[in-house]
Scaffold this motif. Sequence first.
Motif, mmCIF file in Angstrom:
data_model
loop_
_atom_site.group_PDB
_atom_site.id
_atom_site.type_symbol
_atom_site.label_atom_id
_atom_site.label_comp_id
_atom_site.label_asym_id
_atom_site.label_seq_id
_atom_site.Cartn_x
_atom_site.Cartn_y
_atom_site.Cartn_z
ATOM 1 N N GLU A 495 1.195 -1.149 0.069
ATOM 2 C CA GLU A 495 -0.171 0.000 0.103
ATOM 3 C C GLU A 495 1.510 1.555 -0.082
ATOM 4 O O GLU A 495 0.455 2.285 -1.124
ATOM 5 N N THR A 496 1.773 1.376 0.700
ATOM 6 C CA THR A 496 2.957 2.480 0.681
ATOM 7 C C THR A 496 3.580 2.136 -0.005
ATOM 8 O O THR A 496 3.698 4.039 -0.972
ATOM 9 N N LEU A 497 4.092 1.552 -1.001
ATOM 10 C CA LEU A 497 4.259 1.950 -2.122
ATOM 11 C C LEU A 497 3.729 2.576 -3.357
ATOM 12 O O LEU A 497 4.377 3.246 -4.263
ATOM 13 N N GLU A 498 2.711 1.568 -3.243
ATOM 14 C CA GLU A 498 1.382 2.649 -4.553
ATOM 15 C C GLU A 498 1.012 3.711 -4.323
ATOM 16 O O GLU A 498 1.105 4.212 -5.375
ATOM 17 N N MET A 499 0.931 4.231 -2.887
ATOM 18 C CA MET A 499 0.970 5.241 -3.376
ATOM 19 C C MET A 499 2.149 6.357 -2.998
ATOM 20 O O MET A 499 1.844 7.638 -3.105
ATOM 21 N N PHE A 500 3.020 5.580 -2.478
ATOM 22 C CA PHE A 500 4.105 6.206 -3.054
ATOM 23 C C PHE A 500 4.850 7.034 -5.031
ATOM 24 O O PHE A 500 5.125 8.178 -5.292
ATOM 25 N N PHE A 501 3.999 5.412 -5.314
ATOM 26 C CA PHE A 501 4.273 5.899 -6.914
ATOM 27 C C PHE A 501 3.557 6.617 -7.362
ATOM 28 O O PHE A 501 3.434 7.984 -8.219
ATOM 29 N N ARG A 502 1.420 6.994 -6.868
ATOM 30 C CA ARG A 502 0.822 7.582 -7.494
ATOM 31 C C ARG A 502 0.944 9.508 -6.607
ATOM 32 O O ARG A 502 1.126 10.229 -7.701
ATOM 33 N N ASN A 504 4.034 10.525 -7.278
ATOM 34 C CA ASN A 504 5.219 11.003 -8.236
ATOM 35 C C ASN A 504 6.490 11.502 -7.161
ATOM 36 O O ASN A 504 7.223 11.465 -7.101
ATOM 37 N N GLY A 505 6.540 10.104 -5.735
ATOM 38 C CA GLY A 505 7.607 10.174 -5.131
ATOM 39 C C GLY A 505 7.757 10.926 -3.879
ATOM 40 O O GLY A 505 8.620 11.196 -3.537
ATOM 41 N N ASN A 506 7.102 11.922 -3.731
ATOM 42 C CA ASN A 506 6.944 12.369 -2.768
ATOM 43 C C ASN A 506 6.283 11.908 -1.510
ATOM 44 O O ASN A 506 5.358 11.447 -1.363
ATOM 45 N N ILE A 507 6.886 12.133 -0.926
ATOM 46 C CA ILE A 507 7.029 11.376 0.703
ATOM 47 C C ILE A 507 5.981 11.360 1.925
ATOM 48 O O ILE A 507 5.446 11.560 2.545
ATOM 49 N N LYS A 508 6.065 13.459 1.490
ATOM 50 C CA LYS A 508 5.945 13.939 2.363
ATOM 51 C C LYS A 508 4.384 14.180 2.114
ATOM 52 O O LYS A 508 3.105 13.602 3.218
ATOM 53 N N LEU A 509 4.123 13.950 0.780
ATOM 54 C CA LEU A 509 2.365 14.331 0.076
ATOM 55 C C LEU A 509 1.730 12.344 0.824
ATOM 56 O O LEU A 509 1.008 12.312 0.499
ATOM 57 N N THR A 510 2.601 11.974 0.349
ATOM 58 C CA THR A 510 2.238 10.342 0.497
ATOM 59 C C THR A 510 2.021 9.942 2.112
ATOM 60 O O THR A 510 0.523 9.202 3.094
ATOM 61 N N SER A 511 2.848 10.304 2.945
ATOM 62 C CA SER A 511 1.927 10.312 4.479
ATOM 63 C C SER A 511 1.130 11.318 4.860
ATOM 64 O O SER A 511 0.365 10.558 5.860
ATOM 65 N N GLU A 512 0.244 12.296 4.280
ATOM 66 C CA GLU A 512 -0.517 12.527 4.296
ATOM 67 C C GLU A 512 -1.453 12.215 3.963
ATOM 68 O O GLU A 512 -2.726 11.726 4.525
ATOM 69 N N LYS A 513 -1.321 11.377 2.393
ATOM 70 C CA LYS A 513 -2.255 9.984 2.496
ATOM 71 C C LYS A 513 -2.987 8.773 2.847
ATOM 72 O O LYS A 513 -3.335 9.005 3.160
ATOM 73 N N LEU A 514 -2.124 8.198 3.655
ATOM 74 C CA LEU A 514 -1.741 7.169 4.740
ATOM 75 C C LEU A 514 -2.002 7.509 5.892
ATOM 76 O O LEU A 514 -2.210 6.895 6.388
ATOM 77 N N TYR A 515 -2.003 9.780 6.338
ATOM 78 C CA TYR A 515 -2.692 9.772 7.244
ATOM 79 C C TYR A 515 -1.473 8.897 8.403
ATOM 80 O O TYR A 515 -1.694 8.128 9.285
ATOM 81 N N ALA A 516 0.891 8.818 8.024
ATOM 82 C CA ALA A 516 0.729 8.053 8.412
ATOM 83 C C ALA A 516 2.006 9.761 9.200
ATOM 84 O O ALA A 516 2.384 10.112 8.371
ATOM 85 N N HIS A 517 3.275 8.951 9.731
ATOM 86 C CA HIS A 517 4.003 10.085 9.978
ATOM 87 C C HIS A 517 4.850 9.992 9.348
ATOM 88 O O HIS A 517 5.488 9.129 8.282
ATOM 89 N N TYR A 518 5.699 10.862 8.754
ATOM 90 C CA TYR A 518 7.327 11.095 7.486
ATOM 91 C C TYR A 518 8.209 9.946 8.400
ATOM 92 O O TYR A 518 8.418 9.588 6.554
ATOM 93 N N ASN A 519 8.133 10.289 9.562
ATOM 94 C CA ASN A 519 9.136 8.817 9.072
ATOM 95 C C ASN A 519 8.547 7.532 8.833
ATOM 96 O O ASN A 519 10.040 6.170 8.903
ATOM 97 N N THR A 520 7.749 6.773 9.768
ATOM 98 C CA THR A 520 6.851 5.884 9.237
ATOM 99 C C THR A 520 6.765 5.815 7.728
ATOM 100 O O THR A 520 7.223 4.290 7.191
ATOM 101 N N ILE A 521 6.054 6.130 6.928
ATOM 102 C CA ILE A 521 6.540 6.185 5.541
ATOM 103 C C ILE A 521 8.339 5.919 5.134
ATOM 104 O O ILE A 521 8.746 5.031 4.108
#
Length: 560
Positions: A495-502, A504-521
């Motif tokens: 799930e994390t990798l799929e959102m990461f690619f969606r 465009n490789g933006n870790i901060k945006l990925t953490s916001e979309k998954l409601y997870a901490h930046y360090n967790t991602i």
Amino acid sequence: MAMMPRKEKAPGSQSEEVVFTVKELLAIPLLKEARLLAGEKGIHKAITRVNVMEVPDVISWVRPGEFLMTTGYPFRDEPELLRQLVPELVKRGVAALGIKTKPNFDKLSPEVVEEAQKHGLPLLELPGDTVFSDLVRIAMERVLAQETSQLADLQNRIQSMTRLLLEGSGLYAFLDAMEDMLDNPVAVVRENDKPWLSKSLRSAEPTEVWPLMQSLTFRQVGRGSSNGFMLLQNAYRIYVNSIPTRKMKQACLVLIERTRDIHPLDALSVDRLSSLAGLELANVEAVREVEGKYLDQFIQDWLSGKIVSEADWKLRADVCGCTIPEGTPMCAILVGWRAPEPAEKLREIARRLRSERLRTVEGLLAAPIGDDLALVLPIGNLAFSDLDREEATAQLTNKLLAELRALLGDRDLKLYAGRVVERSDGLQGSWAQAKRARQVAEVCGLPGEIVAYDRLGVYSLLYLIPSGEEREQFLSRFAAPLQQADRKGGGRLVETLEMFFRCNGNIKLTSEKLYAHYNTIVYRLEKAQSILGVSLDDPEDRLQLHLALKLGQITPGIPG
């Protein structure tokens, strides 16, 4: 908006009816002391009955053609209510209003007189010694004498219209005959359907009848299922009667006051002929049901490839009334809903789309196929004059989507389009492509309200990869280890990798979309790289990992 101009009555089109009018009422000796305070233009209105009003909420009880009398007692303390009542009485078709002012009024207020004059309602001030029962008796004797001859005319009208329907002439011939008989146009207005119009409205210039057509909808005409006279929003005066229907959509028979005033016998004719119109509507519905089923089956066989020869296609297209000329470029479109629609609703939507005249495209065909709604969209050659085919088709599909959303009231509706084909036997492939476009768009999370097969890009190639050893080896290398780690509690790596690619490789945006901490991602991404032995900074590794995730979501397809 200006009212549609009245047409002059054709000479000799119909003899004048013998009626008891307001003018003749004033000539009764009992009313020799009565005064006409307002509404001189309405003194030729016909009186069909007499009623006495002694309560303020009389509107629901009055009937067209009534001479309404009152002592004015209900309005003694609130004369403003009487002024407000006048336009409502006019809408109901009341012929005249008589008020005995004594002892409740010294005189009627100027506002009441002015309102009656404004609406053309004859307003009579009755003498104080008027006995209502005597006036009712005398007036009704005159009315009944006239009704005897009118009933004979009504019977002749019903018999002639019945013979017309028995000859099988159809609904339009029925409406045209009614127009000739009543000297005014008529229409059948039906719920969620276009109105059937008599000949003068069908042949009129669009600019002339457009204001009327905007108001001639079931939402306005059939509101409250009320029968009787109505004023539409554009000031058209009509007479409406509900058509009795069984297991069909509601409908009304409407007489439009255009050539001359509507007489009481005309209104009575509409009341009686509504039943005949209902029988003809039932016949139209039965024919439409049979034709609809045949057309549904034709489109289903066409899109599924069961029509194997061009000769068979021409024959069946001609029999079912297919409106797409031979040689017209076309494409298949699958309609996507937010939630699955029941089969009966899909059939009803398909019939509605075939009966509606869409502004976007001529000759659109629609039919349910399984749980899906299929559209056959003809692409006019003129669309390619200034644009290439792909761009012209995209523009036409966008316009179609906007119109379908407005027509069906579904803002979440989406369209999935196959390729444009030149021949009828190529539509089967276009339909298959439309279904692939939906599947790929859903599993890959493709954005957009319209997904065209030609614009799937790499996703269409992934779909066409068949099951085989190479495919399984590729998935085992990049996808299976992550799925296994997730099953063992590895932390939602897929799930994390799929959102990461969606993102465009933006870790901060990925953490916001998954409601997870930046360090967790960051931790999950590093763990995934460690398991697979790849680096997300390497373009080659990143591409293969992204493709593997998408390929794992897509059901293996068959080329073609």
